[in-house]
Design a protein around this motif. Structure first.
Motif, short mmCIF file in Angstrom:
data_model
loop_
_atom_site.label_atom_id
_atom_site.label_comp_id
_atom_site.label_asym_id
_atom_site.label_seq_id
_atom_site.Cartn_x
_atom_site.Cartn_y
_atom_site.Cartn_z
N LEU A 179 36.54 8.77 -63.88
CA LEU A 179 36.71 7.63 -62.96
C LEU A 179 35.68 7.68 -61.83
O LEU A 179 35.15 6.64 -61.42
CB LEU A 179 38.13 7.61 -62.39
CG LEU A 179 39.23 7.23 -63.38
CD1 LEU A 179 40.59 7.39 -62.73
CD2 LEU A 179 39.03 5.81 -63.89
N TYR A 180 35.38 8.87 -61.31
CA TYR A 180 34.39 9.00 -60.25
C TYR A 180 33.02 8.52 -60.73
O TYR A 180 32.33 7.77 -60.03
CB TYR A 180 34.31 10.45 -59.77
CG TYR A 180 33.17 10.70 -58.83
CD1 TYR A 180 33.26 10.31 -57.50
CD2 TYR A 180 31.98 11.27 -59.27
CE1 TYR A 180 32.20 10.51 -56.62
CE2 TYR A 180 30.92 11.47 -58.41
CZ TYR A 180 31.04 11.09 -57.09
OH TYR A 180 29.99 11.28 -56.23
N ARG A 181 32.61 8.97 -61.90
CA ARG A 181 31.28 8.58 -62.40
C ARG A 181 31.19 7.08 -62.65
O ARG A 181 30.18 6.45 -62.32
CB ARG A 181 30.96 9.34 -63.69
CG ARG A 181 30.72 10.82 -63.40
CD ARG A 181 30.07 11.50 -64.51
NE ARG A 181 28.80 10.84 -64.77
CZ ARG A 181 27.93 11.26 -65.65
NH1 ARG A 181 28.17 12.34 -66.34
NH2 ARG A 181 26.80 10.63 -65.85
N ARG A 182 32.23 6.50 -63.21
CA ARG A 182 32.22 5.04 -63.44
C ARG A 182 32.19 4.28 -62.12
O ARG A 182 31.48 3.29 -61.98
CB ARG A 182 33.43 4.61 -64.25
CG ARG A 182 33.32 4.96 -65.70
CD ARG A 182 34.45 4.36 -66.47
NE ARG A 182 34.24 4.54 -67.89
CZ ARG A 182 35.03 4.02 -68.81
NH1 ARG A 182 36.07 3.31 -68.44
NH2 ARG A 182 34.79 4.23 -70.08
N GLY A 183 32.96 4.72 -61.16
CA GLY A 183 32.97 4.08 -59.84
C GLY A 183 31.62 4.17 -59.15
O GLY A 183 31.15 3.22 -58.54
N ARG A 184 30.98 5.33 -59.25
CA ARG A 184 29.66 5.51 -58.63
C ARG A 184 28.63 4.60 -59.29
O ARG A 184 27.80 4.00 -58.60
CB ARG A 184 29.24 6.98 -58.75
CG ARG A 184 27.97 7.30 -57.96
CD ARG A 184 27.62 8.74 -58.05
NE ARG A 184 27.17 9.01 -59.42
CZ ARG A 184 26.89 10.20 -59.89
NH1 ARG A 184 27.05 11.27 -59.15
NH2 ARG A 184 26.47 10.36 -61.12
N GLU A 185 28.68 4.46 -60.61
CA GLU A 185 27.74 3.58 -61.31
C GLU A 185 27.93 2.12 -60.87
O GLU A 185 26.95 1.41 -60.65
CB GLU A 185 27.93 3.69 -62.82
CG GLU A 185 27.43 4.99 -63.40
CD GLU A 185 27.83 5.17 -64.85
OE1 GLU A 185 28.39 4.22 -65.46
OE2 GLU A 185 27.62 6.28 -65.38
N ARG A 186 29.17 1.69 -60.75
CA ARG A 186 29.43 0.31 -60.34
C ARG A 186 29.05 0.09 -58.88
O ARG A 186 28.59 -0.99 -58.51
CB ARG A 186 30.89 -0.05 -60.55
CG ARG A 186 31.21 -0.24 -62.01
CD ARG A 186 32.54 -0.88 -62.19
NE ARG A 186 32.82 -1.01 -63.62
CZ ARG A 186 33.92 -1.51 -64.08
NH1 ARG A 186 34.85 -1.93 -63.26
NH2 ARG A 186 34.11 -1.60 -65.38
N MET A 187 29.26 1.08 -58.03
CA MET A 187 28.94 0.93 -56.62
C MET A 187 27.44 0.75 -56.41
O MET A 187 27.01 0.06 -55.49
CB MET A 187 29.44 2.15 -55.83
CG MET A 187 29.31 2.01 -54.33
SD MET A 187 30.16 0.57 -53.66
CE MET A 187 31.81 1.15 -53.63
N ARG A 188 26.65 1.33 -57.26
CA ARG A 188 25.19 1.18 -57.14
C ARG A 188 24.73 -0.25 -57.40
O ARG A 188 23.64 -0.63 -56.99
CB ARG A 188 24.49 2.14 -58.10
CG ARG A 188 24.59 3.57 -57.64
CD ARG A 188 23.85 4.49 -58.56
NE ARG A 188 23.94 5.86 -58.05
CZ ARG A 188 23.70 6.93 -58.77
NH1 ARG A 188 23.35 6.81 -60.05
NH2 ARG A 188 23.81 8.12 -58.24
#
Length: 141
Positions: free
Chosen positions: A107-116
């Motif tokens: 979930l952290y990695r997916r959230g970080r990708e979307r935040m970019r």
């Protein structure tokens, strides 16, 4: 019979005197500036109203999130005790914790990708406002 003078192509001011083109442009410019200010105030009011609605909805999402958190905690405990029937409870707790660590990392990695991909500014609105302001300063161009 009353005598009516024909209208001239020139514009008449409020006091009946002829207005120059510069005065007319000045009046139009100030009217446009006032209109833009009113539009901005209207937009602010609409944003405040929508923000209030969004805040209430966010509160409900927060409550739902807490309820979901409680469900996850209780399911975690249930899974841990179920595994505790076939192995030591310590190992069962470690397995369930590792499972949650993997879920959290994904979930952290997916959230970080979307935040970019999130833009901090409303680019199109800012560009439109700049164009409107430029036009208001120079309406004849």
């Amino acid at each position: 019979m009353s005598s009516v003078s024909p209208r001239t192509p020139q514009s008449r001011g409020q006091d009946g005197q002829d207005s120059s083109v510069g005065e007319l442009l000045s009046t139009v410019t100030s009217d446009v500036q006032q209109l833009l200010r009113q539009e901005v105030e209207l937009a602010k009011a609409e944003v405040r109203q929508e923000a209030t609605k969004a805040g209430k909805a966010a509160g409900m999402y927060g409550g739902a999130g807490f309820a979901g958190y409680m469900v996850a905690v209780l399911l975690t405990l249930a899974a841990m005790f179920a595994l505790g029937n076939v192995m030591d409870l310590g190992w069962a707790a470690l397995i369930v914790t590792a499972l949650w660590a993997v879920i959290g990392a994904v979930l952290y990695r997916r959230g970080r990708e979307r935040m970019r991909t999130v833009s901090p500014k409303p680019e199109q609105t800012l560009e439109t406002l700049k164009e409107d302001a430029q036009w208001a300063r120079h309406p004849t161009r």
